[in-house]
Motif scaffolding. Sequence first.
Motif, PDB file in Angstrom:
ATOM      1  N   PHE A  36       0.993  -1.223  -0.108  1.00  0.00           N
ATOM      2  CA  PHE A  36       0.005   0.155   0.038  1.00  0.00           C
ATOM      3  C   PHE A  36       0.990   1.106   0.113  1.00  0.00           C
ATOM      4  N   GLU A  56      -3.055   7.959  -2.761  1.00  0.00           N
ATOM      5  CA  GLU A  56      -3.018   6.265  -2.257  1.00  0.00           C
ATOM      6  C   GLU A  56      -3.153   5.314  -3.220  1.00  0.00           C
ATOM      7  N   LYS A  57      -2.526   4.407  -3.130  1.00  0.00           N
ATOM      8  CA  LYS A  57      -2.931   3.235  -4.020  1.00  0.00           C
ATOM      9  C   LYS A  57      -2.843   2.034  -3.214  1.00  0.00           C
ATOM     10  N   GLY A  58      -3.662   1.033  -3.454  1.00  0.00           N
ATOM     11  CA  GLY A  58      -3.664  -0.124  -2.531  1.00  0.00           C
ATOM     12  C   GLY A  58      -2.796  -1.141  -2.901  1.00  0.00           C
ATOM     13  N   SER A  59      -2.364  -1.375  -4.107  1.00  0.00           N
ATOM     14  CA  SER A  59      -1.356  -2.408  -4.531  1.00  0.00           C
ATOM     15  C   SER A  59      -0.478  -1.846  -5.612  1.00  0.00           C
TER      16      SER A  59
END
Lengths: 113, 109
Positions: B18, B76-79
């Motif tokens: 993350f 933000e970036k989850g993956s």
Amino acid sequence: DVKVTQSSRYLVKRTGEKVFLECVQDMDHENMFWYRQDPGLGLRLIYFSYDVKMKEKGDIPEGYSVSREKKERFSLILESASTNQTSMYLCASSKDRRGDGYTFGSGTRLTVV
Amino acid sequence: GDSVTQMEGPVTLSEEAFLTINCTYTATGYPSLFWYVQYPGEGLQLLLKATKADDKGSNKGFEATYRKETTSFHLEKGSVQVSDSAVYFCALSDPKLSFGAGTTVTVRA
């Protein structure tokens, strides 16, 4: 594919030389900008232009001048290059003044020795 | 004057981790907010934008929400993927673009 083209990718110049950095856009954009990019400082605006023949100082204009004789071309001039002007220079153009849709060139890395 | 402050890097992550990059701003008016990305050897590209409070910008799995109460626009970036390795710039427009210092992100396989 629309683009902003900067004439040189890398330049090495001597202290005291007059240096021209050229930028051409093919999108018929009114607005053009010159930034310099330095580690830890991000991009800082040197000069900008909202119309042909028009120019305005940005945040760090000292030691630089610009020329915009044609809509598509915006030139940055270092009248007498100094070592503290060693940097990456980025040109951008936009249709909208609000900062949306800027198109950037790939940059010119200038080294002054 | 208007300004942007973003978290210092560099940031190194493993693939699928993350990612958060903090960005706060100072402005007298109501600026539009942007995240730009610079991949190695290239110029900057617009990643996402938000033009008013509570707007959420999103693109390529990245998101950022315009928070007027905290004057923030965190990315933000989850993956993340290896291809997300780049320098990320937070910026505001009021109306000219003002940029943060940039955050270098490296994603390891």
